[in-house]
Write an enzyme that holds these catalytic residues in place. Structure first.
Site: not given
Length: 173
Positions: A15, A131, A162
């Site tokens: 990344d 997640y 988040k």
């Protein structure tokens, strides 16, 4: 607004392109951009944040667990930094990932409970990255799963959560 630079552990170097490979560049960017915080794993915090002037202007959030993308199977994010060590590094908060739907979800739920209690005892905020992932999850971004992830964070006492985006403003609401 927080600048996340904690993904190098899970994603590896793929990344990072150009200047983003250099933690000092990212910290300069966060400081010049007047971000309200930076999220780092402990190694970057030790070598770049803690030993610099950033600690006077840029609040630190230490991500205290992580995993790599190398090992296959059900996702599990192991603790690699204590809450007390994060505080010694100057953290104002700690971050912790939970994979809702993983076979090892129970371990992450148990560990976040301990992390949240210790963080609050030391005067730090506890942020949960939640997640939906694992073989029990059919649609990671479904509004139902995203809603479940948000509710889980509330139930666990996270100060901030988040979550993934569900794909539209209407379903995210």
């Amino acid at each position: 607004m927080l600048l996340a630079y904690d993904h190098g552990m899970e994603h590896g170097p793929v990344d990072f392109r150009g200047k983003s490979f250099d933690p000092a560049y990212i910290l300069d960017l966060a400081e010049k951009g007047r971000f309200t915080g930076i999220i780092l794993q402990k190694g970057i915090a030790e070598k770049y944040y803690w030993r610099s002037s950033y600690s006077r202007h840029l609040p630190l959030i230490v991500k205290i667990n992580g995993k790599t993308r190398v090992t296959p199977g059900e996702p599990y994010s192991a603790i690699n930094c204590s809450v007390s060590y994060a505080k010694k590094l100057g953290a104002k908060a700690v971050g912790y990932t939970i994979y809702l739907g993983s076979e090892r979800e129970w371990e992450m739920l148990r560990d976040f409970g301990k992390v949240q209690e210790e963080a609050h005892r030391l005067g730090l905020a506890a942020i949960a990255w939640i997640y939906p992932r694992g073989k029990a999850v059919e649609k990671e971004n479904s509004p139902e799963m995203i809603s479940y992830a948000a509710r889980l964070g509330l139930e666990l006492g996270a100060d901030m959560i988040k979550i993934k985006y569900s794909g539209s403003e209407e379903t995210f609401r």
